[in-house]
Design an enzyme around this catalytic site. Structure first.
Site, PDB file in Angstrom:
ATOM      1  N   TYR A  56      20.549  38.173  49.897  1.00  0.00           N
ATOM      2  CA  TYR A  56      20.079  38.412  48.518  1.00  0.00           C
ATOM      3  C   TYR A  56      18.822  39.271  48.498  1.00  0.00           C
ATOM      4  O   TYR A  56      18.614  40.039  47.552  1.00  0.00           O
ATOM      5  CB  TYR A  56      19.914  37.085  47.761  1.00  0.00           C
ATOM      6  CG  TYR A  56      21.266  36.471  47.477  1.00  0.00           C
ATOM      7  CD1 TYR A  56      22.079  36.986  46.472  1.00  0.00           C
ATOM      8  CD2 TYR A  56      21.766  35.442  48.263  1.00  0.00           C
ATOM      9  CE1 TYR A  56      23.345  36.476  46.249  1.00  0.00           C
ATOM     10  CE2 TYR A  56      23.028  34.917  48.046  1.00  0.00           C
ATOM     11  CZ  TYR A  56      23.821  35.441  47.042  1.00  0.00           C
ATOM     12  OH  TYR A  56      25.080  34.942  46.821  1.00  0.00           O
ATOM     13  N   GLN A  91      28.636  37.840  34.113  1.00  0.00           N
ATOM     14  CA  GLN A  91      28.740  37.104  35.383  1.00  0.00           C
ATOM     15  C   GLN A  91      27.879  37.781  36.441  1.00  0.00           C
ATOM     16  O   GLN A  91      27.682  37.243  37.523  1.00  0.00           O
ATOM     17  CB  GLN A  91      30.189  37.107  35.874  1.00  0.00           C
ATOM     18  CG  GLN A  91      31.164  36.439  34.937  1.00  0.00           C
ATOM     19  CD  GLN A  91      32.597  36.681  35.397  1.00  0.00           C
ATOM     20  OE1 GLN A  91      33.143  35.925  36.199  1.00  0.00           O
ATOM     21  NE2 GLN A  91      33.218  37.724  34.899  1.00  0.00           N
ATOM     22  N   ASN A  92      27.386  38.975  36.120  1.00  0.00           N
ATOM     23  CA  ASN A  92      26.654  39.742  37.122  1.00  0.00           C
ATOM     24  C   ASN A  92      25.238  39.208  37.287  1.00  0.00           C
ATOM     25  O   ASN A  92      24.614  38.773  36.326  1.00  0.00           O
ATOM     26  CB  ASN A  92      26.608  41.219  36.719  1.00  0.00           C
ATOM     27  CG  ASN A  92      27.995  41.817  36.626  1.00  0.00           C
ATOM     28  OD1 ASN A  92      28.941  41.259  37.179  1.00  0.00           O
ATOM     29  ND2 ASN A  92      28.126  42.928  35.941  1.00  0.00           N
ATOM     30  N   VAL A  93      24.735  39.327  38.493  1.00  0.00           N
ATOM     31  CA  VAL A  93      23.373  38.877  38.757  1.00  0.00           C
ATOM     32  C   VAL A  93      22.403  40.051  38.764  1.00  0.00           C
ATOM     33  O   VAL A  93      21.204  39.864  38.966  1.00  0.00           O
ATOM     34  CB  VAL A  93      23.290  38.056  40.072  1.00  0.00           C
ATOM     35  CG1 VAL A  93      24.110  36.779  39.936  1.00  0.00           C
ATOM     36  CG2 VAL A  93      23.738  38.859  41.282  1.00  0.00           C
ATOM     37  N   HIS A 109      25.739  33.395  35.802  1.00  0.00           N
ATOM     38  CA  HIS A 109      25.710  33.152  37.251  1.00  0.00           C
ATOM     39  C   HIS A 109      24.328  33.368  37.861  1.00  0.00           C
ATOM     40  O   HIS A 109      24.221  33.550  39.069  1.00  0.00           O
ATOM     41  CB  HIS A 109      26.748  34.046  37.959  1.00  0.00           C
ATOM     42  CG  HIS A 109      28.167  33.626  37.693  1.00  0.00           C
ATOM     43  ND1 HIS A 109      29.267  34.413  37.984  1.00  0.00           N
ATOM     44  CD2 HIS A 109      28.678  32.485  37.149  1.00  0.00           C
ATOM     45  CE1 HIS A 109      30.377  33.780  37.641  1.00  0.00           C
ATOM     46  NE2 HIS A 109      30.054  32.613  37.119  1.00  0.00           N
ATOM     47  N   GLY A 177      35.632  44.583  33.082  1.00  0.00           N
ATOM     48  CA  GLY A 177      35.308  44.708  34.505  1.00  0.00           C
ATOM     49  C   GLY A 177      35.253  43.407  35.274  1.00  0.00           C
ATOM     50  O   GLY A 177      34.399  43.237  36.133  1.00  0.00           O
ATOM     51  N   THR A 178      36.174  42.513  34.979  1.00  0.00           N
ATOM     52  CA  THR A 178      36.222  41.271  35.761  1.00  0.00           C
ATOM     53  C   THR A 178      37.659  40.977  36.164  1.00  0.00           C
ATOM     54  O   THR A 178      38.587  41.188  35.383  1.00  0.00           O
ATOM     55  CB  THR A 178      35.568  40.084  35.005  1.00  0.00           C
ATOM     56  OG1 THR A 178      35.737  38.890  35.774  1.00  0.00           O
ATOM     57  CG2 THR A 178      36.125  39.871  33.625  1.00  0.00           C
ATOM     58  N   SER A 179      37.820  40.467  37.390  1.00  0.00           N
ATOM     59  CA  SER A 179      39.167  40.293  37.942  1.00  0.00           C
ATOM     60  C   SER A 179      39.845  39.020  37.436  1.00  0.00           C
ATOM     61  O   SER A 179      41.042  38.842  37.641  1.00  0.00           O
ATOM     62  CB  SER A 179      39.099  40.251  39.473  1.00  0.00           C
ATOM     63  OG  SER A 179      38.324  39.143  39.890  1.00  0.00           O
TER      64      SER A 179
HETATM   65  N1  APR Z   1      35.466  49.851  35.427  1.00  0.00           N
HETATM   66  C1  APR Z   1      36.150  48.754  35.036  1.00  0.00           C
HETATM   67  N2  APR Z   1      36.605  47.838  35.900  1.00  0.00           N
HETATM   68  C2  APR Z   1      36.363  48.038  37.195  1.00  0.00           C
HETATM   69  C3  APR Z   1      35.648  49.159  37.685  1.00  0.00           C
HETATM   70  C4  APR Z   1      35.203  50.110  36.725  1.00  0.00           C
HETATM   71  N3  APR Z   1      34.531  51.202  37.063  1.00  0.00           N
HETATM   72  N4  APR Z   1      35.572  49.084  39.032  1.00  0.00           N
HETATM   73  C5  APR Z   1      36.199  47.941  39.380  1.00  0.00           C
HETATM   74  N5  APR Z   1      36.677  47.307  38.286  1.00  0.00           N
HETATM   75  C6  APR Z   1      37.396  46.043  38.182  1.00  0.00           C
HETATM   76  C7  APR Z   1      38.235  45.708  39.390  1.00  0.00           C
HETATM   77  O1  APR Z   1      39.531  46.279  39.264  1.00  0.00           O
HETATM   78  C8  APR Z   1      38.253  44.193  39.333  1.00  0.00           C
HETATM   79  O2  APR Z   1      39.353  43.716  38.557  1.00  0.00           O
HETATM   80  O3  APR Z   1      36.423  45.031  38.094  1.00  0.00           O
HETATM   81  C9  APR Z   1      36.946  43.833  38.617  1.00  0.00           C
HETATM   82  C10 APR Z   1      35.896  43.219  39.523  1.00  0.00           C
HETATM   83  O4  APR Z   1      36.366  41.994  39.986  1.00  0.00           O
HETATM   84  P1  APR Z   1      35.536  41.110  41.016  1.00  0.00           P
HETATM   85  O5  APR Z   1      35.070  41.962  42.142  1.00  0.00           O
HETATM   86  O6  APR Z   1      36.365  39.926  41.330  1.00  0.00           O
HETATM   87  O7  APR Z   1      34.219  40.692  40.182  1.00  0.00           O
HETATM   88  P2  APR Z   1      34.050  39.579  39.072  1.00  0.00           P
HETATM   89  O8  APR Z   1      35.315  39.346  38.344  1.00  0.00           O
HETATM   90  O9  APR Z   1      32.853  39.941  38.300  1.00  0.00           O
HETATM   91  O10 APR Z   1      33.723  38.311  39.959  1.00  0.00           O
HETATM   92  C11 APR Z   1      33.444  37.100  39.297  1.00  0.00           C
HETATM   93  O11 APR Z   1      33.022  36.013  41.366  1.00  0.00           O
HETATM   94  O12 APR Z   1      32.060  35.906  43.493  1.00  0.00           O
HETATM   95  C12 APR Z   1      31.947  35.554  42.177  1.00  0.00           C
HETATM   96  O13 APR Z   1      29.965  34.935  41.131  1.00  0.00           O
HETATM   97  C13 APR Z   1      30.695  36.057  41.551  1.00  0.00           C
HETATM   98  O14 APR Z   1      30.273  36.741  39.272  1.00  0.00           O
HETATM   99  C14 APR Z   1      31.155  36.859  40.364  1.00  0.00           C
HETATM  100  C15 APR Z   1      32.515  36.256  40.094  1.00  0.00           C
END
Ligand code: APR
Length: 234
Positions: A56, A91-93, A109, A177-179
């Site tokens: 970190y 969810q971003n830090v 988070h 932008g979250t999976s």
């Molecule tokens: N624009 C839009 N989406 C995007 C881009 C972009 N430029 N680049 C990547 N992505 C998408 C990816 O396709 C993916 O579906 O953003 C998503 C990111 O997913 P993760 O990496 O899983 O991140 P997130 O969903 O924020 O993770 C959630 O997991 O590890 C924990 O606490 C951590 O907050 C985090 C949580």
């Protein structure tokens, strides 16, 4: 939808990707070379605190080298100009939403630039690169007790009461932008929809919860979000 909908926006790592911050679940399944479980659990902190602190500390140094992108700026503009209810949940830090000017923002988070004291429970701003060196807590003065103010897997996210209320009152829920891998955030779309909200996803690819959204826009946040904000404010 009412003329002036209450909006809840959830952002994830994808919104910061175009600023140069790595997402969590890239093609190699690693976050900056580490398995998430090795740097993001209370067990990891207990087992190898030096590794977790160094990880970190490095993320904090990296954060100082990047800037908000077009998506952060557009969301900050919507926050400033939207006359109705709005809550931006990230969810971003990282602190890129704040640096773009967002105010109605919660970090569910935790935050990289914050320290959590294991002695007194206080949270204090921490911008340095050396939490691993064991500085004293500014609240209680005890040394060696600060840990990253990051919600690890198995810990309770921040601000859940505020978020739950906003989801129940939302007319529009937007996920960017979250999976959709990590709960409770991955379930927000279902709560909002069940309570009557329209739901929109903007992501580079369909998320795991894609079928819960009324509408999906596929593409980069920096391309999609400014256009959507224009639509909302016109
Ligand atoms: N624009 C839009 N989406 C995007 C881009 C972009 N430029 N680049 C990547 N992505 C998408 C990816 O396709 C993916 O579906 O953003 C998503 C990111 O997913 P993760 O990496 O899983 O991140 P997130 O969903 O924020 O993770 C959630 O997991 O590890 C924990 O606490 C951590 O907050 C985090 C949580």
């Amino acid at each position: 939808m009412p003329e002036l909908p209450n909006i809840v926006i959830l952002t994830g790592a994808g919104v910061s990707a175009e600023s140069g911050l790595a997402t969590f679940r890239g093609p190699d399944g690693l976050w900056e070379g580490h398995r998430v479980a090795d740097v993001c659990t209370p067990e990891a902190l207990a087992r190898d605190e030096a590794l977790v602190q160094r990880f970190y500390d490095e993320r904090r140094v990296k954060l100082a080298t990047v800037e908000p992108n077009a998506a952060h700026r557009a969301l900050a503009r919507l926050d400033a100009e939207w006359p109705g209810g709005l809550l931006l949940v990230t969810q971003n830090v990282d602190d890129l939403h704040q640096r773009a000017g967002a105010k109605r923002l919660v970090h569910m988070h935790g935050e990289l630039r914050s320290a959590l004291c294991r002695a007194c429970g206080g949270r204090s701003p921490f911008a340095g690169a050396d939490m691993g060196a064991g500085p004293a807590c500014p609240e209680c003065g005890e040394a060696g007790v600060l840990r990253p103010d990051i919600v690890f897997f198995g810990e309770m996210p921040y601000a859940m009461a505020v978020i739950d209320r906003a989801l129940m009152e939302a007319d529009l829920f937007v996920s960017i932008g979250t999976s959709g891998n990590v709960y409770p955030a991955a379930g927000f779309v279902q709560t909002a929809r069940y309570c009557g909200a329209r739901t929109l996803e903007m992501n580079l690819e369909p998320s795991l919860g894609a079928t819960y959204f009324h509408e999906s826009r596929i593409g980069a946040a920096g391309d999609l979000v400014p256009g959507w904000v224009e639509e909302m404010l016109k």
